[in-house]
Design a protein around this motif. Structure first.
Motif, PDB file in Angstrom:
ATOM      1  N   VAL A 187      47.158  30.549  51.945  1.00  0.00           N
ATOM      2  CA  VAL A 187      46.804  31.081  50.745  1.00  0.00           C
ATOM      3  C   VAL A 187      48.062  30.181  50.029  1.00  0.00           C
ATOM      4  O   VAL A 187      49.052  29.716  50.543  1.00  0.00           O
ATOM      5  CB  VAL A 187      47.863  32.238  50.792  1.00  0.00           C
ATOM      6  CG1 VAL A 187      47.944  33.233  49.475  1.00  0.00           C
ATOM      7  CG2 VAL A 187      46.469  33.367  51.787  1.00  0.00           C
ATOM      8  N   SER A 188      47.242  29.709  48.778  1.00  0.00           N
ATOM      9  CA  SER A 188      48.467  29.261  48.309  1.00  0.00           C
ATOM     10  C   SER A 188      49.619  30.221  47.531  1.00  0.00           C
ATOM     11  O   SER A 188      49.606  31.221  47.370  1.00  0.00           O
ATOM     12  CB  SER A 188      47.719  28.735  46.739  1.00  0.00           C
ATOM     13  OG  SER A 188      48.081  27.985  45.838  1.00  0.00           O
ATOM     14  N   SER A 189      51.021  29.182  47.224  1.00  0.00           N
ATOM     15  CA  SER A 189      52.035  29.575  46.521  1.00  0.00           C
ATOM     16  C   SER A 189      52.353  29.259  45.843  1.00  0.00           C
ATOM     17  O   SER A 189      52.591  29.654  44.533  1.00  0.00           O
ATOM     18  CB  SER A 189      53.080  29.363  47.708  1.00  0.00           C
ATOM     19  OG  SER A 189      52.971  28.042  47.657  1.00  0.00           O
ATOM     20  N   GLU A 190      51.682  28.332  44.784  1.00  0.00           N
ATOM     21  CA  GLU A 190      51.405  27.627  43.271  1.00  0.00           C
ATOM     22  C   GLU A 190      49.502  28.316  42.894  1.00  0.00           C
ATOM     23  O   GLU A 190      48.972  27.413  42.914  1.00  0.00           O
ATOM     24  CB  GLU A 190      51.973  26.133  43.286  1.00  0.00           C
ATOM     25  CG  GLU A 190      52.941  26.059  44.359  1.00  0.00           C
ATOM     26  CD  GLU A 190      52.924  24.224  44.301  1.00  0.00           C
ATOM     27  OE1 GLU A 190      52.902  24.005  42.540  1.00  0.00           O
ATOM     28  OE2 GLU A 190      53.502  23.782  44.930  1.00  0.00           O
ATOM     29  N   VAL A 191      50.003  29.176  41.562  1.00  0.00           N
ATOM     30  CA  VAL A 191      48.237  30.054  41.327  1.00  0.00           C
ATOM     31  C   VAL A 191      48.916  29.796  40.057  1.00  0.00           C
ATOM     32  O   VAL A 191      49.690  30.144  39.535  1.00  0.00           O
ATOM     33  CB  VAL A 191      48.329  30.772  42.227  1.00  0.00           C
ATOM     34  CG1 VAL A 191      47.063  31.574  41.165  1.00  0.00           C
ATOM     35  CG2 VAL A 191      47.990  30.655  43.290  1.00  0.00           C
ATOM     36  N   VAL A 192      48.009  29.223  38.866  1.00  0.00           N
ATOM     37  CA  VAL A 192      47.933  29.605  37.834  1.00  0.00           C
ATOM     38  C   VAL A 192      46.834  30.998  37.392  1.00  0.00           C
ATOM     39  O   VAL A 192      45.726  31.020  38.117  1.00  0.00           O
ATOM     40  CB  VAL A 192      47.397  28.796  36.958  1.00  0.00           C
ATOM     41  CG1 VAL A 192      47.343  29.418  35.719  1.00  0.00           C
ATOM     42  CG2 VAL A 192      47.967  27.768  36.888  1.00  0.00           C
ATOM     43  N   SER A 193      47.285  31.752  37.044  1.00  0.00           N
ATOM     44  CA  SER A 193      46.837  33.377  37.225  1.00  0.00           C
ATOM     45  C   SER A 193      46.534  34.182  35.811  1.00  0.00           C
ATOM     46  O   SER A 193      47.409  34.146  34.966  1.00  0.00           O
ATOM     47  CB  SER A 193      46.427  34.807  38.174  1.00  0.00           C
ATOM     48  OG  SER A 193      47.569  34.454  38.044  1.00  0.00           O
ATOM     49  N   GLY A 194      45.145  35.037  35.559  1.00  0.00           N
ATOM     50  CA  GLY A 194      45.294  35.848  33.934  1.00  0.00           C
ATOM     51  C   GLY A 194      43.519  36.643  34.281  1.00  0.00           C
ATOM     52  O   GLY A 194      43.043  36.732  34.800  1.00  0.00           O
ATOM     53  N   LYS A 195      43.872  37.039  32.713  1.00  0.00           N
ATOM     54  CA  LYS A 195      42.805  37.698  32.060  1.00  0.00           C
ATOM     55  C   LYS A 195      41.934  36.694  31.258  1.00  0.00           C
ATOM     56  O   LYS A 195      42.276  36.500  30.569  1.00  0.00           O
ATOM     57  CB  LYS A 195      43.107  39.103  32.067  1.00  0.00           C
ATOM     58  CG  LYS A 195      43.719  40.250  32.912  1.00  0.00           C
ATOM     59  CD  LYS A 195      42.154  40.528  34.079  1.00  0.00           C
ATOM     60  CE  LYS A 195      42.980  41.636  35.146  1.00  0.00           C
ATOM     61  NZ  LYS A 195      44.163  41.359  35.466  1.00  0.00           N
ATOM     62  N   ALA A 196      40.377  36.742  31.364  1.00  0.00           N
ATOM     63  CA  ALA A 196      40.019  35.843  30.380  1.00  0.00           C
ATOM     64  C   ALA A 196      38.754  37.466  29.448  1.00  0.00           C
ATOM     65  O   ALA A 196      37.672  37.926  30.517  1.00  0.00           O
ATOM     66  CB  ALA A 196      38.873  34.970  31.171  1.00  0.00           C
ATOM     67  N   ALA A 197      39.329  37.378  28.397  1.00  0.00           N
ATOM     68  CA  ALA A 197      38.847  39.136  27.802  1.00  0.00           C
ATOM     69  C   ALA A 197      38.731  38.493  26.559  1.00  0.00           C
ATOM     70  O   ALA A 197      39.308  38.208  25.704  1.00  0.00           O
ATOM     71  CB  ALA A 197      39.135  40.246  28.521  1.00  0.00           C
ATOM     72  N   VAL A 198      38.009  39.592  25.767  1.00  0.00           N
ATOM     73  CA  VAL A 198      37.489  39.300  24.313  1.00  0.00           C
ATOM     74  C   VAL A 198      37.536  41.580  23.836  1.00  0.00           C
ATOM     75  O   VAL A 198      36.946  41.422  23.247  1.00  0.00           O
ATOM     76  CB  VAL A 198      36.407  38.723  23.984  1.00  0.00           C
ATOM     77  CG1 VAL A 198      36.545  37.268  24.113  1.00  0.00           C
ATOM     78  CG2 VAL A 198      35.416  39.007  24.866  1.00  0.00           C
ATOM     79  N   GLY A 199      38.004  41.708  24.814  1.00  0.00           N
ATOM     80  CA  GLY A 199      38.509  43.563  24.291  1.00  0.00           C
ATOM     81  C   GLY A 199      37.196  43.703  25.958  1.00  0.00           C
ATOM     82  O   GLY A 199      37.759  44.930  26.077  1.00  0.00           O
ATOM     83  N   SER A 200      35.726  43.494  26.399  1.00  0.00           N
ATOM     84  CA  SER A 200      35.557  43.620  27.302  1.00  0.00           C
ATOM     85  C   SER A 200      35.894  41.576  27.715  1.00  0.00           C
ATOM     86  O   SER A 200      35.667  40.870  27.543  1.00  0.00           O
ATOM     87  CB  SER A 200      34.339  43.738  27.053  1.00  0.00           C
ATOM     88  OG  SER A 200      33.641  44.860  26.884  1.00  0.00           O
ATOM     89  N   PRO A 201      35.876  41.589  29.638  1.00  0.00           N
ATOM     90  CA  PRO A 201      35.659  40.889  30.047  1.00  0.00           C
ATOM     91  C   PRO A 201      34.644  39.851  30.326  1.00  0.00           C
ATOM     92  O   PRO A 201      33.748  40.760  30.234  1.00  0.00           O
ATOM     93  CB  PRO A 201      36.065  41.501  31.645  1.00  0.00           C
ATOM     94  CG  PRO A 201      36.420  42.861  32.240  1.00  0.00           C
ATOM     95  CD  PRO A 201      35.690  43.109  30.738  1.00  0.00           C
ATOM     96  N   LEU A 202      35.196  38.440  30.457  1.00  0.00           N
ATOM     97  CA  LEU A 202      34.425  37.470  30.204  1.00  0.00           C
ATOM     98  C   LEU A 202      34.075  37.550  31.687  1.00  0.00           C
ATOM     99  O   LEU A 202      34.064  37.841  32.384  1.00  0.00           O
ATOM    100  CB  LEU A 202      34.758  36.255  29.771  1.00  0.00           C
ATOM    101  CG  LEU A 202      35.112  36.225  28.113  1.00  0.00           C
ATOM    102  CD1 LEU A 202      35.385  34.446  27.707  1.00  0.00           C
ATOM    103  CD2 LEU A 202      33.838  36.097  27.426  1.00  0.00           C
ATOM    104  N   SER A 203      31.969  37.462  31.894  1.00  0.00           N
ATOM    105  CA  SER A 203      31.295  36.966  32.442  1.00  0.00           C
ATOM    106  C   SER A 203      31.024  35.624  32.580  1.00  0.00           C
ATOM    107  O   SER A 203      30.180  34.645  32.140  1.00  0.00           O
ATOM    108  CB  SER A 203      29.994  37.984  32.895  1.00  0.00           C
ATOM    109  OG  SER A 203      29.235  37.166  33.410  1.00  0.00           O
TER     110      SER A 203
END
Length: 605
Positions: free
Chosen positions: A57-73
């Motif tokens: 399991v990585s301890s160095e991660v870039v994470s977030g949400k990709a959305a425009v009102g609705s989530p991006l697919s």
């Protein structure tokens, strides 16, 4: 330890052999004990190895949400600041979340999400200063373009390099402040005037900033930023990406603010062992609910403990035995929080709860990426930690899978093999032990992407001259991001001796050249790794200069005769023909009667 056991055994054996049959029996017992110990050691080693793979399991991660009102697919890609840049990609989860392992990468990073939502295709960019949160949305797209000095947001990622990434870092804070100040009336309507679109907590739940993206359209075209009311098509903001502070904001075009929801009805509370279950009737325009509770009656929003973003039914666990709890619930949307519901109460069971194994996690998802798999799951009541088990074959269990303890959602398994399927289960743990496993989920890591190399030299280059110009064409080169043209008026042009024109595409038209002159050209291909060798030289000769207008004829004479006039003149250099103009009145001009293609002498009859 293993070595000392073997040595002790050998030493004892050499002594025991001389003692006869009794000692032989002891030897056999010793051998049996050592065999059991060896098997136990081997079993422990195998259990540690698990079902395959060498990830963690990585301890160095870039994470977030990709959305425009609705989530991006779609997918999110990340580039680092190495030279050449390293790149990783992951699939976006159904809720818009993503996570990328950056253990072996150099900060800062740029990110690009490509995908669709509500039948519209998007390409949006963002930035991360290091491991942490980096949301990708229409405002992050504007911010990083402005901070980078790019009119086209796509250039942030597609033409990234270490210098540009550090330029974004240096300008980011100021750019965000300018944007929040300029759009404050719009953002305030959605309770987002203090929200950093990149690093603040962001959920694709149609609340706050996400609600704003539901109601406005944000676009960048040719360096022009436009924010438009989706319903009325009225322009809320327009201005240059490079100069957001001086853009034009029209507060009269804002979407209407929704009304505050009504107070929820039908709140009920049912006590249990160490818990209370609460239910209420949904409110039509509410997007979430808040619960408030206390151990004394008369609970209000100011004197109680608040539980945000609850949903019905809601189970509050970990409560004291034989205790009364009092509750109210409120409804929330982007305009605010409703009045409180009527109070409800319940008494927990008087017997202290006996710790029980936590339930199996639900809502488990797995998404593949570059040498990684991202796992997410919903929180389990009474769980204190979680274990992950994975394998490269289906049917993974707690017995045959590789175990990773103390995981949290999202967990990024890194160091995996490219283009391989991984099968995973999750268990919840508390003081009573480890619960049952979740359903198995699977994800395939992305296929290996070849390390980029300098592109090959362009071939098939052609050139043709024109009026003060030359047109150079060539076929596309695999792996090339752009092309350079070098030119000279001397034969044997090179990258050193030629005049460079960077970032061109085929066909390229070189203008402003001298007439009737031969020019020599070579073409190179370029990408993030570097510039190719030069193509073969080609030549083009521009058209000759058009002839100059001839001088006016001199030595013109006219002599009359019987019903005729004879005209003569001196030949003019460069002339190919002559025109005669005549009239019967003095002061003849070129507006008079014209005779074309005359030669000297010419007789007019």
């Amino acid at each position: 330890m293993k070595k000392s056991i073997t040595m002790d055994y050998c030493h004892n054996f050499s002594m025991i052999v001389m003692k006869g049959d009794m000692m032989n029996k002891l030897v056999r017992k010793s051998l049996a004990a050592i065999t059991v110990l060896s098997l136990m050691t081997l079993g422990l080693m195998l259990a540690g190895c698990g079902g395959g793979g060498s990830g963690g399991v990585s301890s160095e991660v870039v994470s977030g949400k990709a959305a425009v009102g609705s989530p991006l697919s779609g997918q999110v890609s990340l580039k680092d600041s190495s030279t050449p840049a390293k790149q990783k990609t992951t699939v976006i989860s159904s809720d818009g979340s993503f996570a990328i392992d950056v253990t072996d990468m150099k900060a800062p990073y740029v990110l690009q999400a490509t995908g669709s939502a509500d039948e519209t295709v998007y390409k949006l960019n963002s930035y991360a200063d290091g491991p942490g949160i980096a949301n990708i949305n229409p405002l992050s797209n504007v911010i990083v373009a402005s901070a980078a000095g790019d009119d086209d947001p796509d250039d942030v990622y597609e033409k990234s390099d270490s210098d540009k990434n550090h330029r974004i870092r240096n300008n980011l804070s100021k750019t965000i402040s300018i944007l929040l100040a300029k759009l404050e009336p719009l953002l305030k309507q959605y309770s987002s005037e203090h929200t950093n679109p990149i690093t603040s907590r962001y959920i694709a739940n149609h609340l706050d900033l996400d609600d704003m993206f539901d109601n406005v359209k944000i676009t960048v075209s040719n360096g022009q930023l436009s924010i438009i009311n989706k319903k009325t098509r009225a322009v809320i903001f327009t201005g240059l990406v490079s100069d957001i502070a001086n853009g034009i904001f029209d507060g009269g075009s804002l979407p209407p603010a929704p009304s505050v929801p009504a107070a929820p009805n039908g709140l009920t509370a049912v006590g249990g062992t160490g818990q209370v279950t609460l239910s209420w009737t949904s409110v039509s325009n509410a997007t979430s609910y808040n619960l408030y509770y206390a151990t004394t009656p008369g609970v209000t929003k100011t004197n109680a403990t608040k539980i945000s973003s609850a949903s019905t039914p809601y189970v509050q666990a970990g409560l004291a035995a034989g205790t009364s709890y009092y509750y109210i619930v409120t409804a929330v949307n982007s305009s605010g929080e409703s009045a409180a519901s009527a109070q409800a109460s319940a008494v927990t069971a008087s017997t202290p709860p006996v710790p029980t194994l936590p339930a199996a996690p639900t809502g488990v998802t797995a998404t593949g990426g570059t040498n990684q798999v991202t796992l997410t799951w919903g929180a389990v009541s009474a769980a204190t930690s979680y274990n992950v088990y994975y394998a490269t074959t289906g049917g993974v269990t707690k017995v045959n899978g590789t175990k990773i303890t103390g995981a949290t959602s999202p967990a990024v398994l890194n160091g995996l093999t490219a283009g391989s399927a991984y099968y995973c289960i999750i268990t919840a743990v508390n003081s009573a032990g480890e619960g049952a496993a979740s359903v198995q989920v699977a994800a395939t890591t992305l296929a290996a992407v070849p390390t980029p190399t300098v592109p090959a030299a362009p071939t098939g280059v052609t050139s043709i001259g024109g009026a003060n110009l030359a047109t150079i064409t060539w076929p596309a080169v695999t792996g090339a991001a752009s092309y350079n043209v070098y030119w000279s008026t001397s034969n044997g042009v090179t990258k050193t001796s030629g005049t460079k024109v960077a970032g061109v595409s085929s066909p390229y038209v070189k203008t402003g050249l001298s007439a009737g002159t031969t020019y020599y050209f070579i073409v190179t291909a370029a990408n993030s790794v570097g510039e190719s060798a030069a193509s073969s030289q080609v030549t083009a000769t521009t058209n000759a200069a058009p002839p100059a207008v001839p001088a006016a004829p001199t030595g013109v004479t006219a002599s009359g005769g019987a019903n005729q006039v004879s005209i003569s003149w001196t030949t003019v250099s460069g002339a190919t023909s002559y025109n005669i103009y005549w009239a019967t009145a003095s002061g003849v001009t070129t507006a008079a009667t014209k005779i074309t293609t005359a030669t000297s002498p010419y007789v007019q009859t």
